[in-house]
Design a protein around this motif. Structure first.
Motif, PDB file in Angstrom:
ATOM      1  N   GLU A  37      37.569  49.539  48.852  1.00 51.61           N
ATOM      2  CA  GLU A  37      37.691  50.615  47.860  1.00 51.61           C
ATOM      3  C   GLU A  37      37.029  50.234  46.546  1.00 51.61           C
ATOM      4  O   GLU A  37      36.348  51.032  45.922  1.00 51.61           O
ATOM      5  CB  GLU A  37      39.171  50.935  47.598  1.00 51.61           C
ATOM      6  N   ALA A  65      43.251  45.069  41.947  1.00 50.62           N
ATOM      7  CA  ALA A  65      44.680  44.879  41.673  1.00 50.62           C
ATOM      8  C   ALA A  65      45.436  44.998  42.983  1.00 50.62           C
ATOM      9  O   ALA A  65      45.379  46.032  43.637  1.00 50.62           O
ATOM     10  CB  ALA A  65      45.168  45.930  40.671  1.00 50.62           C
ATOM     11  N   ARG A  78      46.270  53.496  45.843  1.00 52.88           N
ATOM     12  CA  ARG A  78      46.447  52.435  46.838  1.00 52.88           C
ATOM     13  C   ARG A  78      47.752  51.674  46.621  1.00 52.88           C
ATOM     14  O   ARG A  78      48.418  51.271  47.569  1.00 52.88           O
ATOM     15  CB  ARG A  78      45.259  51.469  46.764  1.00 52.88           C
ATOM     16  N   ASN A  79      48.127  51.476  45.368  1.00 58.08           N
ATOM     17  CA  ASN A  79      49.284  50.623  45.092  1.00 58.08           C
ATOM     18  C   ASN A  79      50.591  51.382  44.924  1.00 58.08           C
ATOM     19  O   ASN A  79      51.637  50.766  44.759  1.00 58.08           O
ATOM     20  CB  ASN A  79      49.011  49.780  43.842  1.00 58.08           C
ATOM     21  N   THR A  89      53.939  51.343  38.502  1.00 55.00           N
ATOM     22  CA  THR A  89      52.969  50.452  39.137  1.00 55.00           C
ATOM     23  C   THR A  89      51.546  50.901  38.833  1.00 55.00           C
ATOM     24  O   THR A  89      50.673  50.085  38.523  1.00 55.00           O
ATOM     25  CB  THR A  89      53.198  50.444  40.665  1.00 55.00           C
ATOM     26  N   GLY A  97      40.799  54.181  42.354  1.00 56.12           N
ATOM     27  CA  GLY A  97      41.755  54.376  43.447  1.00 56.12           C
ATOM     28  C   GLY A  97      42.916  53.393  43.459  1.00 56.12           C
ATOM     29  O   GLY A  97      43.734  53.427  44.365  1.00 56.12           O
ATOM     30  N   THR A  98      42.995  52.509  42.462  1.00 49.38           N
ATOM     31  CA  THR A  98      44.071  51.511  42.446  1.00 49.38           C
ATOM     32  C   THR A  98      45.452  52.169  42.395  1.00 49.38           C
ATOM     33  O   THR A  98      46.367  51.754  43.095  1.00 49.38           O
ATOM     34  CB  THR A  98      43.895  50.575  41.234  1.00 49.38           C
ATOM     35  N   LEU A 115      34.577  53.166  45.584  1.00 49.70           N
ATOM     36  CA  LEU A 115      35.195  54.293  44.867  1.00 49.70           C
ATOM     37  C   LEU A 115      34.807  54.410  43.392  1.00 49.70           C
ATOM     38  O   LEU A 115      34.502  55.497  42.924  1.00 49.70           O
ATOM     39  CB  LEU A 115      36.723  54.218  44.991  1.00 49.70           C
ATOM     40  N   PRO A 121      43.063  49.502  35.682  1.00 47.94           N
ATOM     41  CA  PRO A 121      42.199  48.603  34.920  1.00 47.94           C
ATOM     42  C   PRO A 121      41.591  49.237  33.675  1.00 47.94           C
ATOM     43  O   PRO A 121      40.933  48.544  32.906  1.00 47.94           O
ATOM     44  CB  PRO A 121      41.107  48.238  35.932  1.00 47.94           C
ATOM     45  N   GLU A 122      41.804  50.536  33.490  1.00 47.98           N
ATOM     46  CA  GLU A 122      41.170  51.196  32.353  1.00 47.98           C
ATOM     47  C   GLU A 122      42.145  51.366  31.191  1.00 47.98           C
ATOM     48  O   GLU A 122      43.087  52.157  31.284  1.00 47.98           O
ATOM     49  CB  GLU A 122      40.643  52.575  32.774  1.00 47.98           C
ATOM     50  N   TYR A 169      32.426  45.065  36.719  1.00 51.14           N
ATOM     51  CA  TYR A 169      33.404  45.759  35.890  1.00 51.14           C
ATOM     52  C   TYR A 169      34.769  45.892  36.541  1.00 51.14           C
ATOM     53  O   TYR A 169      35.797  45.809  35.881  1.00 51.14           O
ATOM     54  CB  TYR A 169      32.836  47.133  35.543  1.00 51.14           C
ATOM     55  N   PRO A 208      38.107  45.171  38.657  1.00 47.68           N
ATOM     56  CA  PRO A 208      38.970  44.157  39.260  1.00 47.68           C
ATOM     57  C   PRO A 208      39.600  44.719  40.539  1.00 47.68           C
ATOM     58  O   PRO A 208      39.508  45.911  40.803  1.00 47.68           O
ATOM     59  CB  PRO A 208      40.047  43.962  38.199  1.00 47.68           C
ATOM     60  N   MET A 212      45.738  39.983  35.220  1.00 45.08           N
ATOM     61  CA  MET A 212      46.535  41.199  35.365  1.00 45.08           C
ATOM     62  C   MET A 212      47.945  40.949  34.840  1.00 45.08           C
ATOM     63  O   MET A 212      48.631  40.044  35.272  1.00 45.08           O
ATOM     64  CB  MET A 212      46.583  41.593  36.842  1.00 45.08           C
ATOM     65  N   ARG A 243      48.844  44.772  45.472  1.00 47.94           N
ATOM     66  CA  ARG A 243      50.295  44.783  45.650  1.00 47.94           C
ATOM     67  C   ARG A 243      50.586  44.321  47.075  1.00 47.94           C
ATOM     68  O   ARG A 243      51.291  43.363  47.294  1.00 47.94           O
ATOM     69  CB  ARG A 243      50.874  46.188  45.426  1.00 47.94           C
ATOM     70  N   GLU A 264      50.615  49.998  35.328  1.00 51.63           N
ATOM     71  CA  GLU A 264      50.463  48.553  35.146  1.00 51.63           C
ATOM     72  C   GLU A 264      49.176  48.033  35.789  1.00 51.63           C
ATOM     73  O   GLU A 264      48.507  47.157  35.242  1.00 51.63           O
ATOM     74  CB  GLU A 264      51.666  47.837  35.763  1.00 51.63           C
ATOM     75  N   ASP A 265      48.816  48.594  36.952  1.00 51.46           N
ATOM     76  CA  ASP A 265      47.652  48.095  37.671  1.00 51.46           C
ATOM     77  C   ASP A 265      46.346  48.759  37.246  1.00 51.46           C
ATOM     78  O   ASP A 265      45.272  48.307  37.618  1.00 51.46           O
ATOM     79  CB  ASP A 265      47.853  48.292  39.178  1.00 51.46           C
ATOM     80  N   THR A 319      56.521  45.225  35.685  1.00 47.93           N
ATOM     81  CA  THR A 319      57.248  44.876  36.907  1.00 47.93           C
ATOM     82  C   THR A 319      58.402  43.946  36.600  1.00 47.93           C
ATOM     83  O   THR A 319      59.517  44.131  37.093  1.00 47.93           O
ATOM     84  CB  THR A 319      56.301  44.230  37.922  1.00 47.93           C
ATOM     85  N   ARG A 328      34.681  41.472  31.176  1.00 47.75           N
ATOM     86  CA  ARG A 328      35.193  42.510  30.266  1.00 47.75           C
ATOM     87  C   ARG A 328      35.365  41.976  28.852  1.00 47.75           C
ATOM     88  O   ARG A 328      35.194  42.711  27.875  1.00 47.75           O
ATOM     89  CB  ARG A 328      36.522  43.045  30.780  1.00 47.75           C
TER      90      ARG A 328
END
Lengths: 385, 330
Positions: A292, A277, B279-280, B307, B275-276, A296, B313-314, A273, A275, B1, A279, B310-311, B6, A178
């Motif tokens: 995913e 992330a 999912r998170n 969350t 979908g982050t 996705l 990516p865009e 492109y 990442p 990241m 939890r 913060e997560d 958080t 990136r």
């Protein structure tokens, strides 16, 4: 301080793509090499099991005749060339211990069947719609199926920590990627569109950590380098993948004076492109996250939903301040040919100039393409507002 | 990241936890209030005697303020703030407190809810902090969470509204002597009687809460319900923020979430559908992901823990705004 010539900066990447360096490295390496097609294959799994992923999608015109021994001529250049590379043997394709082939289109769906006498094949099935509860469940199952196949091949069991490490490694690669994207998108761009493709495609085969290191170093040099004067009209390139040596479209564009400052290609920007992330850190959560991420956000035209690509093109065009968009349509690929029309409709509504180039690996139409590109760039103006 | 959000939230949560549970240890001040009071220690009726569920340890709270998060009357020495929003309505409905006396509190609570929505849950509530701590501990062991299906999610969602409105209805009904005095007593502050905070908070101040009250059938029954809820609280180890999915305070504040002045806003053109966010999300909100129109994507269930933001990516796909002004973006 003299700044190194652009060609020197990307030499490592260019050599990775154009020379048999990596094939020689891996020839002596005792571990397993997994040949992948498309970005749908989660490389994290392969890396976590200590194997090496190499993306084998081919762009070699010379391999097409070999491919035609296995496939009819009505199949696109990419798949015929990929089959031909396998038929020829040798190189990285010859070194692969297993081929993982996703099923974005009919040609790739059957590619496994025509090459399975050459190599063990694992077919990774994609759902037609990428985001429905059923599709997500199906894909999660597919990724676990791939994991089982990889575990059998390597004789290892996937450890949670190893997968966590592999995700971190791939995320590091993404972060460097990136950073490079921002540099290429700057005004003036810090590197050419073709050099960017070399850097990206080096990641198809290169050791992930080595690639990340080289890219970080490259970014540091480019960031420190004084800005060069702007040259040419800024364009966004999208559509079907350009894979070396088939850099025809990007070469013609840049020779004609355009600057490809952004792209939406699966052999370009899409490649690294996204990442992951995290939890939750259980094995299940890691696998779901990796799965995913592989599907996705994909903007491949193979899915029922097409909105993400259009979204992305429009957003990139605005963000990168491009004067126009060039759509590379792959001849004999209905998916890209249909999508070209959808893109045209969307961009026309937004008054963004678009040039659609329908071509394949052959070099015969270069002159014709050049004429159309020249006309398009002329229409965009001389680059000075 | 980056994990700046958080870290900030953890600090705010810790500070709020300490203030709300130990505030009365730090500032031993006296409360001046016009509202009726539950006197601690010196019981006026049997209701507040030691050995009854509603026994209040120590003193009154330091500040005469109710908040839309789980501050609690049952905290040792009365706590810094008075208590939660459900407690406020329950007790004052039953006491038939004059509207004139309630008005300043209703105004204050409305302002807090309209301004920040369920940020109270995600950043201030000590119960929420405890739920997060449980999730953190579980993740340290590398164990996975229990998935909550859509049907179960809907069931919990409906349950919490039933708990809220049921408790408020009981509080209104027992204000009138149709049930008889004994029943009245035992149904007072019915929500508190089974809210896990009543059992959880006092031990933090070194006070033993009343674990069982067998004065009559109703109090025995509510003791049982209280134990069941207390047990459910520990499901938080398996499901992130489990209690928050039942909490009646959350249900009430959630009504303000979509109209709140603090909003999470999405720029769909920047979203890559990775979908982050879905999912998170600790409370399994899907709206941030699935809403493809520009604008507010805050869900009634969203606790604004950020969350997703913060997560994401865009850059610029998600933004936290207060009154339309950007505070932080992805």
């Amino acid at each position: 301080m003299s700044s190194p010539a652009p060609a020197e900066l990307v030499a490592w990447f260019r050599d990775e793509v154009t020379t048999p360096r990596r094939a020689a490295e891996l020839a002596e390496w005792p571990g397993k090499v997994i040949g992948t097609y498309c970005n749908f294959v989660p490389e994290e799994l392969i890396l976590a099991l200590g194997a090496v992923p190499v993306r084998l999608c081919a762009g070699d015109l010379d391999a097409i005749p070999d491919g035609e021994a296995l496939l009819p001529r009505e199949v696109c250049s990419v798949v015929r060339s990929s089959a031909g590379t396998l038929q020829r043997g040798g190189g990285l394709a010859g070194r692969a211990d297993l081929l993982v082939i996703p099923t974005p289109c009919d040609a790739k769906k059957k590619l496994g069947a025509v090459v399975e006498h050459l190599k063990p094949v694992h077919v990774l099935e994609l759902p037609p719609r990428k985001d429905s509860p059923a599709a997500r469940a199906f894909w999660a199952e597919q990724v676990r199926g791939l994991l089982a196949a990889l575990e059998r091949l390597t004789g290892r069991r996937l450890r949670r920590r190893a997968l966590h490490g592999a995700i971190a490694l791939v995320n590091r690669r993404e972060e460097a990627f990136r950073r490079l994207l921002r540099l290429r998108q700057a005004d003036p761009p810090a590197l050419s569109g073709e050099d960017f493709l070399f850097v990206t495609q080096a990641s198809f085969t290169a050791d992930a950590a080595a690639w990340a290191e080289h890219t970080e170093a490259l970014c540091a040099v480019l960031e420190a380098r004084p800005a060069r004067p702007a040259n040419g009209r800024r364009v966004l390139l999208t559509g079907a993948p350009l894979i070396w040596p088939n850099h025809k479209v990007v070469q013609l564009l840049e020779q004609a004076g355009a600057a490809v400052v952004a792209d939406e290609l699966c052999s370009g920007t899409q490649r690294l492109y996204q990442p992951v992330a995290l939890r939750e850190v259980s094995m299940r959560a890691l696998l779901d996250a990796v799965a995913e991420k592989a599907m996705l956000p994909s903007t491949c035209p193979c899915f029922v939903e097409g909105g993400d690509r259009l979204n992305r093109i429009v957003d990139l065009a605005r963000e990168a301040h491009v004067a126009g968009v060039v759509y590379h349509s792959q001849r004999l690929c209905p998916l890209f040919e249909i999508e070209a029309m959808l893109v045209q409709k969307e961009l026309r509504a937004r008054a963004i100039p678009l040039l659609t180039l329908s071509t394949d690996f052959s070099r015969e139409d270069s002159g014709q393409l050049r004429t159309r590109i020249d006309a398009f760039l002329e229409m965009l103006g001389d680059g000075r507002a | 990241m980056s994990n700046r959000i958080t870290i900030t939230r953890r600090i705010v949560q810790t500070v709020c936890f300490v203030l709300l549970l130990y505030g009365a240890f730090i500032w031993p001040a006296h409360l001046e209030t016009g509202l009726p009071r539950i006197p601690g220690g010196a019981p006026r009726t049997t209701l507040y005697e030691k050995g009854r569920i509603l026994w209040v340890s120590g003193k009154e709270s330091v500040v005469d303020l109710y908040i839309p998060a789980l501050a609690c009357r049952f905290v040792a020495r009365g706590g810094l703030l008075k208590s939660c929003i459900v407690h406020f309505f329950s007790e004052n409905f039953t006491w038939r407190t004059s509207f004139r006396l309630m008005l300043p509190h209703i105004l204050a609570l409305t302002i807090m809810c309209v301004l920040l929505g369920r940020l109270w849950c995600g950043w201030v509530c000590p119960m929420g902090a405890m739920m997060d701590a449980m999730t953190w501990l579980r993740r340290l062991t590398g164990r996975g969470r229990l998935q909550v299906g859509e049907d179960q999610q809907r069931f919990l969602f409906n349950t919490r509204h039933l708990l809220l409105w049921g408790s408020l209805a009981v509080s209104v009904l027992i204000a009138f002597p149709v049930f008889g005095q004994g029943v009245n007593d035992s149904l007072f502050l019915i929500y508190c009687q089974f809210c896990p905070a009543r059992l959880l908070y006092p031990p933090f101040g070194g006070v033993n809460p009343c674990w069982s009250d067998t004065t009559n059938t109703i109090s025995s029954f509510l003791t049982g319900v209280g134990w069941a809820m207390f047990a459910l609280f520990f499901l938080g180890f398996a499901i992130p923020r489990f209690w928050c999915r039942i909490c009646a305070i959350g249900a009430l504040v959630g009504y303000f979430n979509r109209g709140a002045l603090l909003t999470i806003e999405k720029e769909p053109g920047k979203c890559s559908s990775c979908g982050t966010c879905r999912r998170n999300c600790p409370v399994d909100v899907t709206r941030v992901y699935s809403d493809r129109r520009a604008g507010v994507v805050t869900d009634p269930e969203c606790q604004l823990c950020l969350t997703c933001l913060e997560d994401c990516p865009e850059p610029g796909a998600l933004e936290l705004r207060l009154l339309g002004r950007r505070i932080v973006r992805s």
